[in-house]
Structure formats: structure tokens, C-alpha cells
Design an enzyme around this catalytic site. Structure first.
Site, PDB file in Angstrom:
ATOM      1  N   CYS A  70       1.066  -0.729   0.131  1.00 19.87           N
ATOM      2  CA  CYS A  70      -0.120  -0.732   0.084  1.00 19.87           C
ATOM      3  C   CYS A  70       0.672   0.959   0.361  1.00 19.87           C
ATOM      4  CB  CYS A  70      -1.300  -0.691   1.166  1.00 19.87           C
ATOM      5  SG  CYS A  70      -1.653  -1.096   1.379  1.00 19.87           S
ATOM      6  N   ARG A 273     -15.865   9.542  10.710  1.00 18.01           N
ATOM      7  CA  ARG A 273     -15.035   9.833  11.366  1.00 18.01           C
ATOM      8  C   ARG A 273     -13.231  10.954  11.565  1.00 18.01           C
ATOM      9  NH1 ARG A 273     -13.754   5.479  13.534  1.00 18.01           N
ATOM     10  NH2 ARG A 273     -15.440   5.539  14.413  1.00 18.01           N
TER      11      ARG A 273
END
Ligand code: SAM
Ligand code: DTB
Ligand code: SF4
Length: 332
Positions: A70, A273
Site C-alpha cells: 500500500c 470519523r
């Protein structure tokens, strides 16, 4: 400014077939800023008390050495970053951290591990951690990577409330960021989590060089999950030296706010969030995010490996904004 349809409609409206189209979400994200924020606030107020904020605390229970690639992540083994790796923490250490998080006012404790997915022996240990966090009366969350058949059920039996597994970016941009797994793999794990009866926490990262249309595509994909996730973390890329995405041009902060607003409008009842990247944000920018529908943050001086605002600073910010952290057992 010719947007009468949006001007008059600040309520939450699901399209007739219950699915959001990319075109609709793009139309939202492209709205004049004031129109977009007005609409997001309307949806927020229909579903939540806008003066409350939910606090989740993160703990990296296994750090670094991850097999995946990633491009944003300091924990991938193949990138040379300055983090200190450690193997799975002992149960006592995790319980002590959870207790501190609870004393500081967090209602949810989220345990993160730098794995492609957990081996069974590791999962057995995480199961004990989940039980211990639940015994403290906190909500539990884990983010352990991809799950094999049966693993979600084991976590559910231990009492796990939420599993975090992000879609991270638009489907068409995913392969530019990650090559060792696909978004289809992520979706398969999300299905396992859902089928086991665990609440889904799923969001993404912005500021990775994606276009505004791609941010809209990511929100569309999240909003069209059946059902849409209960928690939606929106992360702003924290650039860590040694990762391929270091040096990416910073996202215009107002684009971040637009993304939050679209998440709120398309996922009206989700906890949205305001996640990674708060340490680099001004109080004013965070206030704009709360005005746009964010109602949760990661609280505590560390995310997984990078810094988060000091707790004193956060408490002072909430006070300045007249926001009250939600209490344990009183979920907003
Ligand atoms: N390995 C598991 C996984 O990938 O799901 C769990 C841990 S992983 C670090 C959890 C999430 O952290 C990622 O999906 C990504 O959204 C977020 N993340 C990781 N590095 C980040 C960074 N530098 N900036 C912002 N978010 C980041
Ligand atoms: C999420 O969406 N963001 C959190 C949590 N889920 C696990 C992680 C943010 C990590 C930021 C980079 C770091 O501290 O290593
Ligand atoms: Fe980082 Fe998770 Fe990707 Fe591993 S799988 S590199 S821990 S984001």
C-alpha cells in the site's frame, strides 16, 4: 449560482432505487461550497446532536513488517521508513492501554495490526484482547487485514463490535496505489464481517493524488455498500518519508471538507470519523469538518505509527466549539 434543486433540498434523500450514482455524488461534491455545507449540516442535524463527538482510541498491536505494498503505508516491509517494528503485543499491555483510553474518555478501542491477514495463532491472541476490552465496558474494534472463512465468526463470538477495513480510494485508482491485493479482496472481507454480524467500519484516504471525481467515486462506493458502513473514517494522507506517496501535492483543505460533507449526505446515520491527518490540520479546518457532518475522531496522541493531536489540545478544541464527547453506553 443556479442550483435550485439543491438549494431547496437540505434533507437526506436516498435515490429511488436506494443506490447513489457517481453522477449524483459528483453533482454534490461540485456544489458551491456554502450549498454543500448547508445540505450536509441539514442531514447531520436530522440524525445527530451536532454538539457531540465520539472518541475512538487506536493502538497498534503489531507494527511494521507487512507483506503488502500500500503506497501510503509506513508499515509495509518493502518501504524504508523510520518506524519501530514490533510483534504482537502481550495481552497485559493491550489491556493497560485500553484502560488508559477509557479513563481519558474514549468509548471505542481500536486494535490495528500490520498484517495482510491474521494467522490462526495470532487471531486466537486477538480474540483474548477483544474479550478483555469488552470486559472494560468499551466498544471494541479491530483492523487486522483480510479475513479467512470462519475468522469473522470467531471475532464476533469474542464480542467484537466493529471491524475496520477500508476501501481506501476509488475503484479505478486502487491499482495505482496497491498491487498486492485488490479492492475485490477487500469487499470479500467486508462481506464476511457483515455476515458474521459485526458492524462495519469502512472509509478511505484522500490526498493521494486522486481527482475530485475519484473522491466522489470512493464516496459512492461506500454509500452503496449494503448497508452503508456504520462508521466511515475519512483519512487525509499522512506523508511518511520512505513511502512512495511522499511528495504528493497536498490536498486543498477545502477539498477534504467537501469529501466529509458528501460522506455525511450519502451516509446520513453513519459515524463519519475525521481520521488521520488531524495533527496537520488547524482548529479552524477541523471546525469546518465538524460543521460538515464529521462527528467522531481518533483521540490519543498516536494513530498507529504517526502522531495525532495531544489530548489536552483536543479537549480544549471541543470546549471552544461547545462539543461534548459521547459517554460510554450513551451512543449518539
Ligand atoms: N493492515 C490492515 C489493513 O490494511 O486493513 C490494518 C491496518 S491499516 C494501517 C488501516 C488503514 O490505515 C488503511 O486502510 C489506511 O486507510 C490507513 N492508513 C495507513 N497509512 C496511512 C497514512 N499514511 N495516512 C492515512 N491513512 C493511512
Ligand atoms: C483508519 O481508517 N485510520 C486509522 C484506523 N482506520 C486504523 C489508521 C490511520 C493510520 C495513519 C498512519 C499511521 O499512524 O501509521
Ligand atoms: Fe499497511 Fe495494512 Fe497495507 Fe499492510 S495491508 S501495508 S498494514 S495498509
Amino acid at each position: 449560482m443556479d442550483q435550485p434543486a439543491f438549494k431547496q433540498d437540505h434533507t437526506s434523500r436516498l435515490p429511488a432505487n436506494n443506490l447513489w450514482t457517481i453522477q449524483t455524488v459528483e453533482a454534490l461534491i461540485n456544489l458551491p461550497f456554502s450549498e454543500l455545507i448547508f445540505r450536509a449540516q441539514g442531514v447531520h442535524r436530522e440524525n445527530f446532536d451536532p454538539t457531540t463527538v465520539q472518541l475512538s482510541t487506536l493502538l497498534s498491536i503489531k507494527t511494521g513488517g507487512c507483506s503488502e505494498d500500500c503506497g501510503y503505508c509506513p508499515q509495509a516491509a518493502r518501504y524504508h521508513t523510520r518506524i519501530s517494528n514490533h510483534q504482537l503485543l502481550a495481552l497485559d499491555t493491550v489491556v493497560a492501554e485500553a484502560r488508559v483510553a477509557k479513563e481519558n474518555g474514549a468509548t471505542r478501542f481500536c486494535m490495528g495490526a500490520a498484517w495482510r491477514g491474521p494467522k490462526q495463532a495470532d487471531l486466537d491472541k486477538v480474540v483474548e484482547m477483544v474479550k478483555a476490552v469488552k470486559a472494560l465496558g468499551m466498544e471494541s474494534c479491530a483492523t487486522l487485514g483480510m479475513l479467512n472463512d470462519g475468522q469473522a465468526e470467531q471475532l464476533k463470538s469474542a464480542g467484537l463490535d466493529y471491524y475496520n477495513h477500508n476501501l481506501d480510494t476509488a475503484p479505478e485508482y486502487y491499482e495505482s496505489i496497491i498491487s498486492t491485493h485488490t479492492q475485490a479482496d477487500r469487499l470479500a472481507t467486508l462481506n464476511k464481517v457483515k455476515n458474521a454480524g459485526i458492524h462495519v467500519c469502512c472509509g478511505g484516504i484522500v490526498g493521494m493524488g486522486e481527482t475530485r471525481a475519484q473522491r466522489a467515486a470512493m464516496i459512492t462506493q461506500l454509500a452503496n455498500l449494503e448497508p452503508y458502513p456504520e462508521s466511515v473514517p475519512i483519512n487525509n494522507l499522512v506523508q511518511v518519508e520512505g513511502t512512495p506517496l511522499t511528495g504528493t501535492i497536498d490536498l486543498d483543505p477545502l477539498e477534504f471538507v467537501r469529501t466529509i460533507a458528501c460522506a455525511r449526505i450519502t451516509m446520513p446515520k453513519a459515524m463519519v470519523r475525521l481520521s488521520a491527518g488531524r495533527q496537520q490540520m488547524s482548529d479552524e479546518l477541523q471546525a469546518l469538518c465538524f460543521l460538515s457532518g464529521a462527528n467522531s475522531v481518533f483521540f490519543g496522541e498516536k494513530l498507529l505509527t504517526t502522531d495525532n493531536p495531544q489530548t489536552d489540545h483536543d479537549l480544549a478544541l471541543f470546549k471552544k466549539l461547545g462539543m461534548t464527547p459521547t459517554q460510554l453506553g450513551v451512543t449518539s
